[in-house]
Design a protein around this motif. Structure first.
Motif, PDB file in Angstrom:
ATOM      1  N   ASP A  53      -2.099  -9.549 -12.627  1.00 21.29           N
ATOM      2  CA  ASP A  53      -1.254 -10.779 -12.738  1.00 21.29           C
ATOM      3  C   ASP A  53      -1.796 -11.822 -12.350  1.00 21.29           C
ATOM      4  OD1 ASP A  53       0.700 -12.528 -13.262  1.00 21.29           O
ATOM      5  OD2 ASP A  53       2.168 -11.503 -12.077  1.00 21.29           O
ATOM      6  N   ARG A  56       0.787 -14.880 -11.389  1.00 20.85           N
ATOM      7  CA  ARG A  56       2.075 -14.391 -10.792  1.00 20.85           C
ATOM      8  C   ARG A  56       3.285 -14.733 -11.394  1.00 20.85           C
ATOM      9  NH1 ARG A  56       1.681 -15.536  -4.266  1.00 20.85           N
ATOM     10  NH2 ARG A  56       2.767 -17.325  -4.862  1.00 20.85           N
ATOM     11  N   ASP A 101      -6.798  -9.326  -4.358  1.00 16.70           N
ATOM     12  CA  ASP A 101      -6.683 -10.368  -3.439  1.00 16.70           C
ATOM     13  C   ASP A 101      -7.700 -10.373  -2.421  1.00 16.70           C
ATOM     14  OD1 ASP A 101      -5.775 -12.442  -1.835  1.00 16.70           O
ATOM     15  OD2 ASP A 101      -3.503 -11.627  -1.668  1.00 16.70           O
ATOM     16  N   GLY A 104      -6.257 -12.612   0.851  1.00 14.50           N
ATOM     17  CA  GLY A 104      -4.995 -12.248   1.547  1.00 14.50           C
ATOM     18  C   GLY A 104      -3.860 -13.262   1.416  1.00 14.50           C
ATOM     19  N   ASP A 105      -4.104 -14.232   0.502  1.00 14.25           N
ATOM     20  CA  ASP A 105      -3.299 -15.300   0.273  1.00 14.25           C
ATOM     21  C   ASP A 105      -2.044 -15.126  -0.946  1.00 14.25           C
ATOM     22  OD1 ASP A 105      -4.686 -15.434  -2.073  1.00 14.25           O
ATOM     23  OD2 ASP A 105      -4.998 -17.673  -2.029  1.00 14.25           O
ATOM     24  N   GLY A 106      -2.107 -13.785  -1.318  1.00 12.63           N
ATOM     25  CA  GLY A 106      -0.934 -13.451  -2.430  1.00 12.63           C
ATOM     26  C   GLY A 106      -1.474 -13.943  -3.863  1.00 12.63           C
ATOM     27  N   TRP A 107      -2.715 -14.436  -4.331  1.00  9.82           N
ATOM     28  CA  TRP A 107      -3.241 -14.484  -5.497  1.00  9.82           C
ATOM     29  C   TRP A 107      -4.390 -13.551  -5.485  1.00  9.82           C
ATOM     30  CZ3 TRP A 107      -0.684 -17.849  -9.008  1.00  9.82           C
ATOM     31  CH2 TRP A 107       0.328 -18.693  -8.272  1.00  9.82           C
ATOM     32  N   ILE A 108      -4.397 -13.291  -7.029  1.00  9.24           N
ATOM     33  CA  ILE A 108      -5.674 -12.039  -7.264  1.00  9.24           C
ATOM     34  C   ILE A 108      -6.629 -12.953  -7.446  1.00  9.24           C
ATOM     35  CG2 ILE A 108      -6.232 -10.825  -9.118  1.00  9.24           C
ATOM     36  CD1 ILE A 108      -4.019  -9.420  -7.623  1.00  9.24           C
ATOM     37  N   ASP A 109      -7.783 -12.661  -6.698  1.00  8.40           N
ATOM     38  CA  ASP A 109      -9.172 -13.336  -6.965  1.00  8.40           C
ATOM     39  C   ASP A 109     -10.145 -12.402  -8.046  1.00  8.40           C
ATOM     40  OD1 ASP A 109      -8.490 -15.270  -4.844  1.00  8.40           O
ATOM     41  OD2 ASP A 109      -8.416 -13.466  -3.520  1.00  8.40           O
ATOM     42  N   GLY A 121      -4.272 -20.716  -6.851  1.00  9.08           N
ATOM     43  CA  GLY A 121      -2.975 -20.671  -6.788  1.00  9.08           C
ATOM     44  C   GLY A 121      -2.554 -21.746  -8.013  1.00  9.08           C
ATOM     45  N   LYS A 152      -7.514  -2.594   4.836  1.00  9.69           N
ATOM     46  CA  LYS A 152      -7.969  -3.643   3.845  1.00  9.69           C
ATOM     47  C   LYS A 152      -8.946  -3.196   2.868  1.00  9.69           C
ATOM     48  CE  LYS A 152      -7.503  -7.204   7.738  1.00  9.69           C
ATOM     49  NZ  LYS A 152      -8.190  -8.277   8.523  1.00  9.69           N
TER      50      LYS A 152
END
Length: 392
Positions: A53, A56, A101, A104-109, A121, A152
């Motif tokens: 996703d 998001r 991610d 760790g910012d909540g967005w898929i890289d 984002g 991690k």
């Protein structure tokens, strides 16, 4: 009561007891049909596939990219409506890529060999920001896993020209990642899901075609090689190239290994039973011998009967046979009996990924060619779709 009645009661009681001893019967469900949809076409040396996703919005998007070229994500709007977004360019990889991610910012890289691409984002509005990571730039396989047990994800990379490595991602992932060499490499073997705890000791191990590497200290600094699997073709241009997937296939509480042979003209599909549960004793079960280059391997419950089935398909470049997309249905739920279903013919299939793309509760498939003017394909699982839809 007559003697005949007594006999009938005893027989019936015996059947009931046998049924209870055997456990509930495996549910019989119809095997699904699939509907063909074209997403796009063309391009050279395409790989780096994921279903994740990106934006998001609660549904899956499809990532794929070119060797040393552009990488895109395709936003699912409808089965015949996918929006292509450029994710980045100049990917320093042969075929390896994985999406997760990183920071760790909540967005898929996206990680593609020697670089990672930061999702700002605002994936609809701007491309990802590219950072070189110092990792292997020619990777055929990239797999994300927690190698050192710190909670991690790290990245494991494989290539026959450089070897098998894992890379520690620093607190600031824009800095160079720390390389740890494990062993020599083969062309490809650890993807899509060959980096898993194989011996049940709580740390992550690695399958590489005919061997597996034990994470001996649980920290990824000490590895023990076990020559365990009789698989992988030799005497071919890219020997011992496979796709690998680790899962408890026979439901006995330990991890088994499924492999397909690829970059060849006659790929086999097999699973290896972890007989002692510790990875020291293996039993090979051949599922199929094909005329296909099986450069995809997906495990999913395609018929929703509670057990994993296996998907692969012919990718084209090495095999002269017309490509086929095949699902092997797990008939007994434990890998003891299989039924082959060809769901598509004549279309090239390379690095397929499976997931519930349309959110209807069943598992769909996305795949594309390695190169050439051939379509990118979405195969919609119709098991939970309207009954009047038919397979193209």
């Amino acid at each position: 009561m007559t003697k005949t009645a007594v006999v009938l009661i005893v027989v019936a009681l015996g059947i009931s007891l046998l049924t209870l001893a055997a456990g509930p019967a495996k549910e019989t469900v119809p095997f699904p049909e699939f509907k063909y949809h074209e997403v796009g076409r063309g391009g050279s040396n395409l790989s780096q596939t994921s279903l994740v996703d990106i934006d998001r919005d609660g549904d899956l998007d499809w990532v794929l990219g070119q060797q040393n070229g552009d990488i895109w994500w395709f936003e699912y709007v409808g089965p015949d409506n996918w929006v292509r977004h450029k994710l980045g360019d100049k990917t320093p990889t042969e075929a390896g890529g994985t999406a997760f991610d990183v920071d760790g910012d909540g967005w898929i890289d996206q990680v593609s060999g020697g670089a990672w691409y930061h999702n700002t984002g605002k994936p609809h509005e701007q491309e990802f920001i590219k950072y070189l990571n110092g990792a292997m730039a020619g990777a055929h396989d990239n797999v994300a896993a927690d190698i050192d047990g710190d909670g991690k994800l790290e990245v494991v990379a494989l290539w026959d020209k450089q070897g098998l490595f894992w890379y520690k991602i620093p607190a600031d992932p824009t800095k160079e990642w720390t390389a740890h060499r494990i062993a020599d490499g083969v062309h490809g073997a650890i993807g899509p899901h060959g980096v898993v705890d194989l011996d049940g000791d709580g740390d992550v191990d690695i399958v590489r075609t005919n061997v597996w590497f034990e994470n001996n200290d649980g920290k990824g600094t000490e590895w023990v090689e076990h020559r365990a699997f009789d698989f992988g073709l030799t005497g071919v241009p890219l020997p011992l190239t496979t796709r690998s997937y680790v899962v408890d296939l026979d439901k006995d509480g330990d991890m088994d290994v499924i492999m397909s042979e690829c970059d060849c003209d006659r790929g086999r599909l097999a699973w290896f039973e972890n007989k002692d549960g510790k990875g020291r004793e293996w039993v090979r079960h051949i599922i199929a011998e094909t005329d296909q280059d099986l450069h995809s391997l997906c495990l999913a419950d395609f018929d929703l009967d509670g057990d994993p089935d296996i998907f692969s398909g012919g990718s084209g470049p090495f095999s002269k046979a017309p490509p086929r997309w095949i699902i092997w249905e797990n008939l007994d739920g434990k890998g003891g009996a299989w039924k082959e279903h060809t769901i598509l013919e004549g279309k090239r299939c390379h690095e397929a990924v499976a997931g519930d793309v349309d959110g209807d509760g069943d598992i769909d498939i996305c795949a594309k060619p390695w190169a050439g003017d051939f379509p990118y394909i979405y195969m919609e699982n119709l098991l939970k779709s309207p009954a009047d839809q038919t397979n193209k």
